[in-house]
Design an enzyme around this catalytic site. Sequence first.
Site, mmCIF file in Angstrom:
data_model
loop_
_atom_site.group_PDB
_atom_site.id
_atom_site.type_symbol
_atom_site.label_atom_id
_atom_site.label_comp_id
_atom_site.label_asym_id
_atom_site.label_seq_id
_atom_site.Cartn_x
_atom_site.Cartn_y
_atom_site.Cartn_z
ATOM 1 N N ARG A 32 20.674 7.239 55.399
ATOM 2 C CA ARG A 32 21.340 8.431 54.693
ATOM 3 C C ARG A 32 20.549 9.696 55.058
ATOM 4 O O ARG A 32 19.536 9.750 54.666
ATOM 5 C CB ARG A 32 21.598 8.352 53.203
ATOM 6 C CG ARG A 32 22.279 9.411 52.443
ATOM 7 C CD ARG A 32 22.760 8.988 51.004
ATOM 8 N NE ARG A 32 23.529 10.070 50.222
ATOM 9 C CZ ARG A 32 23.181 11.136 49.562
ATOM 10 N NH1 ARG A 32 21.894 11.316 49.740
ATOM 11 N NH2 ARG A 32 23.905 11.921 49.194
ATOM 12 N N SER A 39 33.036 5.151 49.183
ATOM 13 C CA SER A 39 32.687 5.843 47.962
ATOM 14 C C SER A 39 33.892 6.129 47.204
ATOM 15 O O SER A 39 34.668 6.693 47.616
ATOM 16 C CB SER A 39 31.778 7.010 48.166
ATOM 17 O OG SER A 39 30.543 6.496 48.571
ATOM 18 N N LYS A 76 22.020 13.198 44.699
ATOM 19 C CA LYS A 76 23.196 13.704 45.209
ATOM 20 C C LYS A 76 23.396 15.082 44.903
ATOM 21 O O LYS A 76 23.445 15.510 43.898
ATOM 22 C CB LYS A 76 24.315 12.803 45.012
ATOM 23 C CG LYS A 76 25.644 13.135 45.731
ATOM 24 C CD LYS A 76 26.764 12.201 45.368
ATOM 25 C CE LYS A 76 27.900 12.644 46.459
ATOM 26 N NZ LYS A 76 28.992 11.528 46.233
HETATM 27 N N1 TZP Z 1 26.536 8.698 45.225
HETATM 28 C C1 TZP Z 1 26.746 8.892 44.170
HETATM 29 S S1 TZP Z 1 25.078 8.700 43.333
HETATM 30 C C2 TZP Z 1 24.285 8.919 44.752
HETATM 31 C C3 TZP Z 1 25.107 8.972 45.711
HETATM 32 C C4 TZP Z 1 24.639 8.928 47.288
HETATM 33 C C5 TZP Z 1 22.958 9.125 44.875
HETATM 34 C C6 TZP Z 1 22.246 8.007 44.427
HETATM 35 O O1 TZP Z 1 20.728 8.178 44.168
HETATM 36 P P1 TZP Z 1 19.833 7.832 43.156
HETATM 37 O O2 TZP Z 1 18.493 8.617 43.534
HETATM 38 O O3 TZP Z 1 19.721 6.236 43.247
HETATM 39 O O4 TZP Z 1 20.615 8.213 41.681
#
Ligand code: TZP
Length: 210
Positions: free
Chosen positions: A39, A108, A137
């Site tokens: 990502r 997603s 995010k």
């Molecule tokens: N999509 C929904 S939450 C998220 C993404 C890409 C981030 C998840 O990262 P983390 O640090 O595990 O909460």
Amino acid sequence: MNFNLPKIYPITDVRLTKISHAEQVEKLIEGGAKIVQLREKYAAPKDFYESAKKALKIARRQNVKIIINDRVDIALVLKADGVHLGQDDLPPKNAREILGEKAIIGFSTHNIKQAISAVKLPINYLAIGPVFATKTKENPDEIVGIEGVKKVREAVGDFPLVAIGGITLENFQDVLDAGANSVAIISDLLSDAEKIAEKMRILIGSRKIS
Ligand code: TZP
Ligand code: MG
């Protein structure tokens, strides 16, 4: 479109770890990862392409799958295992046309309505989240909680389901128990680059940290 989703689904983050995608992949594989999503929200496409190429080379040697976030073009040109798309990315149908039947396509979703629509798409798994609060995010959707994961599981039958957002070594088992086949984790797994392999091992072994 059958694909066996590993229980732990790590996602790379260069800003957080301050090491390259390839180095993260190396450490994750050392800890037993079978799939890694790359990502990259900040680098130029050319730079992401170059670093994804290095990460993919390492993963190939170990038979580990690499999924590219957002960029169908980069997944195609590198012959990555697949792509992960969000609600505002290229639609899965078009990504399937480009990448072919063998590609793994993840999508997603952020609520029940989106999850129900997603199962009709040509995807291999759907993701639901954020389950818990996340700082990783930008502009996250509303959290769905453990209850949200349970409801999505009920709504989508046995469709492969990944949960994401705020998942940690402490809470991941609850999320799996709520019906997710897999948990995607960024910050709790990667925030300390020195501990990536060790944490990955703990997650895979389902042991609690002492
Ligand atoms: N999509 C929904 S939450 C998220 C993404 C890409 C981030 C998840 O990262 P983390 O640090 O595990 O909460
Ligand atoms: Mg996206």
